[in-house]
Design a protein around this motif. Structure first.
Motif, PDB file in Angstrom:
ATOM      1  N   GLY A 206      49.278 -17.002  20.795  1.00 39.26           N
ATOM      2  CA  GLY A 206      48.153 -17.351  21.673  1.00 39.26           C
ATOM      3  C   GLY A 206      47.785 -16.290  22.680  1.00 39.26           C
ATOM      4  N   LYS A 207      48.719 -15.348  22.904  1.00 42.12           N
ATOM      5  CA  LYS A 207      48.498 -14.166  23.772  1.00 42.12           C
ATOM      6  C   LYS A 207      48.524 -14.461  25.274  1.00 42.12           C
ATOM      7  CE  LYS A 207      47.671 -11.780  20.001  1.00 42.12           C
ATOM      8  NZ  LYS A 207      48.737 -10.959  19.406  1.00 42.12           N
ATOM      9  N   ARG A 208      47.795 -15.488  25.751  1.00 35.49           N
ATOM     10  CA  ARG A 208      47.637 -15.691  27.197  1.00 35.49           C
ATOM     11  C   ARG A 208      48.147 -17.067  27.642  1.00 35.49           C
ATOM     12  NH1 ARG A 208      41.417 -14.812  27.891  1.00 35.49           N
ATOM     13  NH2 ARG A 208      41.895 -15.345  30.047  1.00 35.49           N
ATOM     14  N   LEU A 209      48.828 -17.071  28.810  1.00 34.33           N
ATOM     15  CA  LEU A 209      49.303 -18.332  29.384  1.00 34.33           C
ATOM     16  C   LEU A 209      48.222 -18.995  30.245  1.00 34.33           C
ATOM     17  CD1 LEU A 209      52.907 -17.266  30.428  1.00 34.33           C
ATOM     18  CD2 LEU A 209      52.313 -18.895  28.630  1.00 34.33           C
ATOM     19  N   TYR A 210      47.230 -18.194  30.635  1.00 29.40           N
ATOM     20  CA  TYR A 210      46.140 -18.747  31.456  1.00 29.40           C
ATOM     21  C   TYR A 210      44.811 -18.596  30.735  1.00 29.40           C
ATOM     22  CZ  TYR A 210      42.578 -19.268  35.053  1.00 29.40           C
ATOM     23  OH  TYR A 210      41.460 -19.669  35.747  1.00 29.40           O
ATOM     24  N   ASN A 211      44.084 -19.698  30.672  1.00 27.14           N
ATOM     25  CA  ASN A 211      42.721 -19.685  30.135  1.00 27.14           C
ATOM     26  C   ASN A 211      41.941 -20.738  30.912  1.00 27.14           C
ATOM     27  OD1 ASN A 211      40.422 -20.677  28.413  1.00 27.14           O
ATOM     28  ND2 ASN A 211      41.166 -19.055  27.038  1.00 27.14           N
ATOM     29  N   LYS A 212      41.003 -20.299  31.705  1.00 27.89           N
ATOM     30  CA  LYS A 212      40.260 -21.190  32.605  1.00 27.89           C
ATOM     31  C   LYS A 212      39.627 -22.369  31.857  1.00 27.89           C
ATOM     32  CE  LYS A 212      36.587 -21.273  36.086  1.00 27.89           C
ATOM     33  NZ  LYS A 212      35.541 -20.472  36.778  1.00 27.89           N
ATOM     34  N   LYS A 213      39.022 -22.100  30.726  1.00 29.56           N
ATOM     35  CA  LYS A 213      38.339 -23.134  29.945  1.00 29.56           C
ATOM     36  C   LYS A 213      39.330 -24.192  29.457  1.00 29.56           C
ATOM     37  CE  LYS A 213      35.471 -23.699  25.810  1.00 29.56           C
ATOM     38  NZ  LYS A 213      34.824 -22.996  24.668  1.00 29.56           N
ATOM     39  N   PHE A 214      40.447 -23.741  28.909  1.00 33.34           N
ATOM     40  CA  PHE A 214      41.434 -24.668  28.370  1.00 33.34           C
ATOM     41  C   PHE A 214      42.146 -25.434  29.480  1.00 33.34           C
ATOM     42  CE2 PHE A 214      41.916 -21.650  24.509  1.00 33.34           C
ATOM     43  CZ  PHE A 214      40.793 -22.217  23.925  1.00 33.34           C
ATOM     44  N   TRP A 215      42.443 -24.746  30.577  1.00 30.51           N
ATOM     45  CA  TRP A 215      43.097 -25.420  31.706  1.00 30.51           C
ATOM     46  C   TRP A 215      42.187 -26.511  32.271  1.00 30.51           C
ATOM     47  CZ3 TRP A 215      46.821 -22.699  35.565  1.00 30.51           C
ATOM     48  CH2 TRP A 215      47.842 -22.060  34.856  1.00 30.51           C
ATOM     49  N   LYS A 216      40.915 -26.195  32.418  1.00 27.70           N
ATOM     50  CA  LYS A 216      39.957 -27.171  32.957  1.00 27.70           C
ATOM     51  C   LYS A 216      39.865 -28.389  32.042  1.00 27.70           C
ATOM     52  CE  LYS A 216      35.159 -27.577  34.557  1.00 27.70           C
ATOM     53  NZ  LYS A 216      33.845 -26.893  34.691  1.00 27.70           N
ATOM     54  N   TYR A 217      39.806 -28.145  30.736  1.00 32.22           N
ATOM     55  CA  TYR A 217      39.717 -29.249  29.775  1.00 32.22           C
ATOM     56  C   TYR A 217      40.978 -30.112  29.817  1.00 32.22           C
ATOM     57  CZ  TYR A 217      39.685 -31.758  25.345  1.00 32.22           C
ATOM     58  OH  TYR A 217      39.754 -32.747  24.399  1.00 32.22           O
ATOM     59  N   ALA A 218      42.148 -29.472  29.798  1.00 42.04           N
ATOM     60  CA  ALA A 218      43.418 -30.196  29.768  1.00 42.04           C
ATOM     61  C   ALA A 218      43.612 -31.037  31.031  1.00 42.04           C
ATOM     62  CB  ALA A 218      44.568 -29.208  29.603  1.00 42.04           C
ATOM     63  N   PHE A 219      43.372 -30.431  32.198  1.00 43.75           N
ATOM     64  CA  PHE A 219      43.505 -31.168  33.457  1.00 43.75           C
ATOM     65  C   PHE A 219      42.499 -32.318  33.514  1.00 43.75           C
ATOM     66  CE2 PHE A 219      45.640 -27.327  35.288  1.00 43.75           C
ATOM     67  CZ  PHE A 219      46.768 -27.965  35.760  1.00 43.75           C
ATOM     68  N   GLY A 220      41.272 -32.038  33.122  1.00 44.40           N
ATOM     69  CA  GLY A 220      40.222 -33.058  33.183  1.00 44.40           C
ATOM     70  C   GLY A 220      40.493 -34.256  32.296  1.00 44.40           C
ATOM     71  N   PHE A 221      41.121 -34.025  31.142  1.00 43.61           N
ATOM     72  CA  PHE A 221      41.396 -35.114  30.205  1.00 43.61           C
ATOM     73  C   PHE A 221      42.625 -35.919  30.608  1.00 43.61           C
ATOM     74  CE2 PHE A 221      42.583 -37.396  26.477  1.00 43.61           C
ATOM     75  CZ  PHE A 221      41.464 -37.489  25.666  1.00 43.61           C
TER      76      PHE A 221
END
Length: 479
Positions: A206-221
Motif C-alpha cells: 500500500g506504500k503509505r500509512l496516511y491517506n487523507k481521502k481514506f482516513w476521512k472515509y474510514a472515520f466518517g463511516f
C-alpha cells in the motif's frame, strides 16, 4: 481420481469459498473447545481468571485502538476502492498506529492507576496493544483475500494459527510458574508474530500509512457506529471484568468458562443466519415476505432445542470440559444460553432493519441494553455473587430484543409496508415454553436419569416430525 478432480473443478467458486470458510470456522471453534479441558486442569481458577481478564480488556481496547475498521466500513471500502485496496488497507493500519500512540501517551504516565483498573502488569498491557495492532493487520489481509476469493491462503493461515497457538501455550504453561500469564503469551505471541509479517506486507503493497481521502472515509463511516460496537463488547466482556473487581479473578474464571460454554452455539447461529438472510431478502424483494412466518418459527425451534441441550446437560459438560473445580459455574449456563436464543430473536428483527438501511435506532437500543447490564451488575453481583451476572445478561437481552422488535415495526410503519413477516404470538409462546423448559432442566440437575428419559421422548417426537424441518431447511437452501 481424475473423475473426482473433474467434479471438484465443476463446483462454483462461491460454493467452494463459503464451504471452506464454514469448515475452517468449525475446526477453529472445535480446537478451542477441545483444548479448554486441558488448560482448565493445568491452571488454577485464579490463573485462568488472569487469561479471562486479558481477553475481556483486549475486546474493549480493540474498539478504541482500531475503531473496528477491519469490519464495519471494510466491506464497502473493498467495493468502493476496488482498484486501490492495498492503499486503503495500509492507510487503515496507519489509523491503528495513531490511535495506539495516543493511548500510550495517556496510559504510560499514569500506568499504575491504569494497571489497577486492568488488573494486569504494564508488560501485559503493552503486549495487548501489540496484539491488537498486528492481529488487525492479519484480519485486513484476510478480508482482502476473501473479496478476491483467495480462500486457500486464508484457510491455511487461520488453521495454522489455531493449531500452533494452543501448542505454544501448553509448552509455556508446563515450563513456567506464572501459568495464567504463560497462556496469554502463548496465544498473543503467535498473533503478534503472524501479524508482523502481514503488517509489513500490507504496508509494502500500500506504500503509505496516511491517506487523507481514506482516513476521512474510514472515520466518517465507523465513528458513528462506535457506540454500537462498544455496547456489544460490553455485553460480552463487562460481566467478567466487574466480577473480577467485585468478587475476584477466580469467580471471573468460573463465569468465563460457563459463558463460553453457554455461547458455544454462536457459530451455528451465525451459520443459520448467513444462509437465511439471502433467502429472506429475496422473499422481501419478490413481495413474498409472508412465507417467512413458517420458516422463522422452524428456525427458532431448531435453535431453541440446541440451546436446551446445552442447558439440560450443563453439569456434565462443565465437569468434562473444565473439571470439578468449576462445578459452581453450572448455574450460569441457563440464563446465558437463554440469552443466545434472545440474540437469535434480535437477529430476526435486525435483518429487517438492515434491509431498509435503518441503523440509528439499533445503536440506541444496544447502548441502552448495555448500560442496563452494567447497572444491574453493579447492584446484583455484590449481593448475589457471580451467578447474578448470568441473569443480568438475560434481562439485558430481553430489553435488547424488545427494542429491536419495536424498531423493526416502526421501520415498516414508517415505510407503510405490511407487517406480515413474523408470527409474533407464536414467537412469544415458543420463547415462554423454551424458558420454562430451560429452568425445568435446572431443577433436574440432580437427576441425570430423568433428564435423559425426557430428552429421549422429545427426540422421538422430533424424529416423527423430521420431514417438516427438512423441508423448511431445503426451501431456504433452494432459494
Amino acid at each position: 481420481m481424475n473423475k473426482f478432480r473433474k467434479k471438484l473443478n465443476e463446483i462454483p467458486l462461491t460454493v467452494k469459498v463459503s464451504t471452506s470458510y464454514a469448515i475452517c470456522s468449525i475446526l477453529q471453534k472445535g480446537l478451542s473447545f477441545i483444548t479448554l479441558p486441558l488448560f482448565t486442569r493445568l491452571l488454577t481458577t485464579e490463573q485462568y481468571g488472569q487469561y479471562t481478564i486479558y481477553t475481556s480488556w483486549s475486546g474493549i481496547l480493540m474498539i478504541f485502538l482500531t475503531l473496528n475498521l477491519a469490519y464495519g466500513s471494510f466491506s464497502t471500502a473493498m467495493v468502493k476502492y476496488e482498484t486501490r485496496r492495498n492503499e486503503y488497507i495500509s492507510a487503515i493500519q496507519g489509523i491503528c498506529l495513531l490511535l495506539s500512540a495516543v493511548f500510550l501517551i495517556i496510559y504510560l504516565p499514569f500506568r499504575n492507576v491504569w494497571n489497577q483498573l486492568f488488573e494486569l502488569p504494564t508488560i501485559f498491557v503493552l503486549l495487548m496493544i501489540s496484539e491488537i495492532i498486528f492481529s488487525t493487520a492479519t484480519t485486513l489481509w484476510m478480508g482482502k483475500n476473501r473479496f478476491e476469493y483467495k480462500y486457500k491462503s486464508v484457510v491455511a493461515v487461520t488453521l495454522l494459527t489455531a493449531i500452533i497457538s494452543p501448542v505454544l501455550a501448553y509448552i509455556l504453561v508446563c515450563t513456567v510458574d506464572q501459568k495464567g500469564y504463560a497462556r496469554i503469551v502463548g496465544y498473543a505471541g503467535i498473533n503478534i508474530l503472524v501479524g508482523i509479517i502481514f503488517f509489513i506486507l500490507n504496508v509494502k503493497r500500500g506504500k503509505r500509512l496516511y491517506n487523507k481521502k481514506f482516513w476521512k472515509y474510514a472515520f466518517g463511516f465507523n465513528v458513528p457506529l462506535l457506540a454500537y460496537y462498544l455496547s456489544q463488547v460490553i455485553f460480552n466482556q463487562s460481566d467478567r471484568i466487574m466480577i473480577s473487581h467485585i468478587t475476584g479473578t477466580s469467580d471471573a474464571a468460573m463465569y468465563g468458562v460457563a459463558y463460553n460454554l453457554a455461547m458455544i452455539l454462536t457459530f451455528i447461529l451465525n451459520a443459520i443466519n448467513g444462509s437465511y438472510v439471502p433467502w429472506l431478502y429475496g422473499k422481501i424483494k419478490d413481495h413474498n415476505a409472508e412465507e417467512n412466518k413458517t420458516i422463522s418459527l422452524i428456525l427458532v425451534i431448531l435453535m431453541g432445542l440446541m440451546v436446551l441441550c446445552v442447558i439440560w446437560y450443563a453439569p456434565e459438560i462443565i465437569v468434562i470440559m473444565a473439571g470439578k473445580n468449576y462445578e459452581a459455574a453450572i448455574y450460569v449456563v441457563a440464563p446465558v444460553a437463554m440469552s443466545l436464543l434472545l440474540l437469535f430473536y434480535c437477529q430476526l428483527f435486525i435483518n429487517i432493519e438492515f434491509y431498509y438501511e435503518e441503523k440509528k435506532m439499533l445503536v440506541y437500543g444496544s447502548v441502552g441494553a448495555a448500560v442496563l447490564n452494567v447497572v444491574l451488575n453493579a447492584v446484583l453481583i455484590p449481593a448475589f455473587g457471580f451467578v447474578a451476572a448470568g441473569y443480568t445478561t438475560f434481562i439485558s437481552y430481553i430489553v435488547f430484543a424488545l427494542s429491536n422488535f419495536y424498531t423493526m415495526r416502526l421501520v415498516l410503519k414508517k415505510r407503510k409496508l405490511p407487517d406480515n413477516m413474523y408470527n409474533y404470538k407464536a414467537l412469544l409462546i415458543i420463547f415462554i415454553l423454551f424458558m420454562i423448559s430451560g429452568f425445568l432442566g435446572v431443577t433436574l440437575y440432580a437427576s441425570l436419569v430423568a433428564r435423559v428419559i425426557i430428552t429421549l421422548i422429545v427426540f422421538g417426537l422430533l424424529v416423527l416430525n423430521r420431514n417438516k424441518f427438512i423441508d423448511a431447511l431445503g426451501e431456504i437452501k433452494g432459494r
